[in-house]
Design a protein around this motif. Structure first.
Motif, mmCIF file in Angstrom:
data_model
loop_
_atom_site.group_PDB
_atom_site.id
_atom_site.type_symbol
_atom_site.label_atom_id
_atom_site.label_comp_id
_atom_site.label_asym_id
_atom_site.label_seq_id
_atom_site.Cartn_x
_atom_site.Cartn_y
_atom_site.Cartn_z
ATOM 1 N N PRO A 197 -8.893 30.222 -1.767
ATOM 2 C CA PRO A 197 -9.286 29.114 -2.657
ATOM 3 C C PRO A 197 -8.247 28.771 -3.711
ATOM 4 C CG PRO A 197 -10.482 31.120 -3.218
ATOM 5 C CD PRO A 197 -9.737 31.424 -1.960
ATOM 6 N N LYS B 124 -11.620 22.755 -2.660
ATOM 7 C CA LYS B 124 -12.450 23.960 -2.707
ATOM 8 C C LYS B 124 -13.018 24.294 -1.333
ATOM 9 C CE LYS B 124 -16.573 23.678 -4.298
ATOM 10 N NZ LYS B 124 -17.767 23.509 -5.164
ATOM 11 N N GLN C 108 -12.099 27.671 0.801
ATOM 12 C CA GLN C 108 -13.090 28.641 1.261
ATOM 13 C C GLN C 108 -12.997 28.850 2.765
ATOM 14 O OE1 GLN C 108 -16.787 27.013 -0.165
ATOM 15 N NE2 GLN C 108 -16.486 27.781 -2.253
#
Length: 314
Positions: A244, A235, A239
């Motif tokens: 993602p 994750k 980002q």
């Protein structure tokens, strides 16, 4: 004399099966088409990062958390299950409270409290209650986030596994306890040599299921926080790349791979500890003479009469 003509029955047409199979095939094809053709999944980026250092490090930490937590949980579970069977009311009470507390509170809440341990107890000491302290040390020095995660996951898992192991212990007939006691065995020898080996056949399937569940529960250690675990690492990197979804797909692929390996291992363990139970109905255990291989081995040893009625046949 007319020859006997054998019937050659033909199965009736079953259009419902063909229609349902066609509907399912169309739905599967539509799903596959959407996964392949949808540019938002960004499959080139998925394959680019699948074996990257970030993802592989997350896989390693996830496996370490899973193995460590299951080892701690299994040791605690065996201890608590045996304490639940103890005639000592204090041991039974402690075991019951442990299971009640850790099953009754969410694992995420428990992990948050473990992350706050250095705040709640800045210093830990060993000594006599309400008396002198022999050893004293800083909590944050020894309780690292990794150790907190292992302890938190292990304690929670131990409460669930304790009931599974207790069910396995109860599955063994009490007559075996009595027979072993009559032979002069103490309680620890009976558990180690007679009871626990038989409970493995019962507890292996739910134990494997709990291991697979623990693999995915490790994603909750972000509450401590641990930033090297697979889900968090994927994750965070996603980002950073403003993508993602591809990185989370990488994490999902590795979860599926590890889960598949665990399922295969569980299958072999079930087969190993299930030896001798229901073997007569297994086609692989039947010899060419139509009897089980075990019975055939007994006959080949010539320890019994080939004809059990030979002594009474006139």
């Amino acid at each position: 004399m007319e020859p006997i003509l054998l019937n050659q029955p033909k199965s009736l047409p079953k259009p419902g099966q063909w229609i349902s199979a066609a509907v399912v095939a169309v739905l599967v094809a539509m799903l596959a088409n959407s996964l392949i053709t949808n540019p938002n999944f960004n499959w080139p980026l998925v394959w680019q990062w699948l074996f990257s250092r970030t993802i592989m490090l997350g896989v390693a930490y996830t496996i370490m958390l899973t193995i460590g937590s299951m080892v701690i949980g299994t040791i605690l579970a065996v201890t608590m299950a045996i304490m639940r069977q103890s005639p000592n009311p204090i041991l039974r009470g402690v075991s019951w409270f442990f299971i009640w507390f850790f099953r009754g509170t969410p694992i995420y809440t428990q992990l948050i409290f473990w992350s706050l341990l250095p705040v709640l107890y800045p210093q830990l000491s060993l000594g006599i209650p309400f008396g002198p302290e022999f050893v004293q040390f800083e909590t944050k020095t020894y309780f690292t986030p990794m150790l907190m995660a292992l302890v938190g996951l292990g304690l929670n898992e131990g409460a669930y596994l304790a009931e599974i192991i207790r069910a396995g212990l109860n599955s063994v007939d009490k007559g075996q306890w009595e027979a072993a006691t009559a032979l002069g065995m103490n309680r620890s020898i009976i558990l180690r040599r007679i009871i626990l080996p038989q409970t493995m056949r019962v507890i292996i399937p739910p134990l494997g299921n709990e291991t697979i569940s623990m693999l995915k529960t490790t994603s909750l250690v972000s509450a401590i926080p641990i930033t090297l675990e697979l889900t968090w690492a994927a994750k965070d990197k996603g980002q950073f790349l403003f993508a993602p979804v591809p990185l989370l797909i990488d994490a999902a692929i590795w979860y599926l791979v590890i889960t598949s390996i665990l399922m295969v291992g569980q299958m072999y363990l079930e087969r190993y500890f299930g030896r001798g139970f229901g073997a007569e109905s297994n086609a692989k255990t039947v010899s060419r003479w139509g009897v089980s291989k075990r019975q055939q081995a007994i006959l080949d040893a010539h320890t019994t009469n080939d004809d059990p009625f030979i002594d009474v046949t006139p």
